[in-house]
Write a protein that holds these residues in place. Structure first.
Motif, PDB file in Angstrom:
ATOM      1  N   ALA A  69       0.856  -1.188   0.000  1.00 46.86           N
ATOM      2  CA  ALA A  69       0.000   0.000   0.000  1.00 46.86           C
ATOM      3  C   ALA A  69       0.895   1.242   0.000  1.00 46.86           C
ATOM      4  O   ALA A  69       2.063   1.172   0.376  1.00 46.86           O
ATOM      5  N   PRO A  70       0.354   2.388  -0.408  1.00 49.29           N
ATOM      6  CA  PRO A  70       1.154   3.619  -0.370  1.00 49.29           C
ATOM      7  C   PRO A  70       1.575   3.947   1.062  1.00 49.29           C
ATOM      8  O   PRO A  70       0.978   3.468   2.032  1.00 49.29           O
ATOM      9  N   ARG A  71       2.587   4.773   1.183  1.00 46.22           N
ATOM     10  CA  ARG A  71       3.075   5.188   2.501  1.00 46.22           C
ATOM     11  C   ARG A  71       1.942   5.838   3.279  1.00 46.22           C
ATOM     12  O   ARG A  71       1.249   6.702   2.779  1.00 46.22           O
ATOM     13  N   MET A  72       1.751   5.406   4.534  1.00 50.01           N
ATOM     14  CA  MET A  72       0.665   5.935   5.364  1.00 50.01           C
ATOM     15  C   MET A  72       1.005   7.277   5.985  1.00 50.01           C
ATOM     16  O   MET A  72       0.134   7.973   6.480  1.00 50.01           O
ATOM     17  N   ALA A  73       2.298   7.634   5.978  1.00 51.05           N
ATOM     18  CA  ALA A  73       2.740   8.875   6.603  1.00 51.05           C
ATOM     19  C   ALA A  73       4.038   9.304   5.927  1.00 51.05           C
ATOM     20  O   ALA A  73       4.618   8.558   5.140  1.00 51.05           O
TER      21      ALA A  73
END
Length: 134
Positions: A69-73
């Motif tokens: 998944a894309p970076r969450m932060a």
């Protein structure tokens, strides 16, 4: 990246204030902090909200290596930092070698961490709006 001669992970330095990676980016590598501190932040209503700090010998940026998944932060160098670069292939290899039950557990935890990170950033932003937290 790995140093071809020694087989050791690449060392990378970031100067104070450098954004190491941004929320929403595709992750290609994670980092083990060797020196300095890193701020983990989410952007809420256009403002950076700190949701954590990374200290030497901790790993950051690993979630997107494990669940694609894309970076969450985002991650920001609070001061001059030195990190070891952990390649996605190496992390994925470790995940593939884990027993199936453990992989399922880790994937469940990753989902929970992403939700909790969003909720924490939203709550901190609301508190900051009311002058309770900066």
């Amino acid at each position: 990246m790995t140093d071809k001669k020694s087989g050791m992970p690449e060392r990378r330095s970031f100067s104070t204030g450098t954004v190491i990676f941004r929320e929403g980016e595709v992750g290609h590598e994670a980092y083990m902090l060797q020196q300095g501190t890193v701020r983990i932040f989410k952007t809420v209503a256009g403002k950076r909200v700190t949701i954590g700090r990374v200290w030497p010998f901790q790993v950051f940026g690993e979630l997107s290596m494990m669940d694609d998944a894309p970076r969450m932060a985002g991650a920001l160098a609070d001061d001059d930092v030195v990190c070891l670069v952990l390649e996605k292939d190496a992390i994925r290899s470790m995940m593939e070698q884990a027993p199936p039950g453990l992989t399922t557990l880790v994937q469940s935890l990753l989902t929970t961490i992403r939700v909790v990170g969003k909720d924490l950033a939203d709550a901190k932003a609301i508190l900051a709006e009311h002058g309770i937290e900066s």
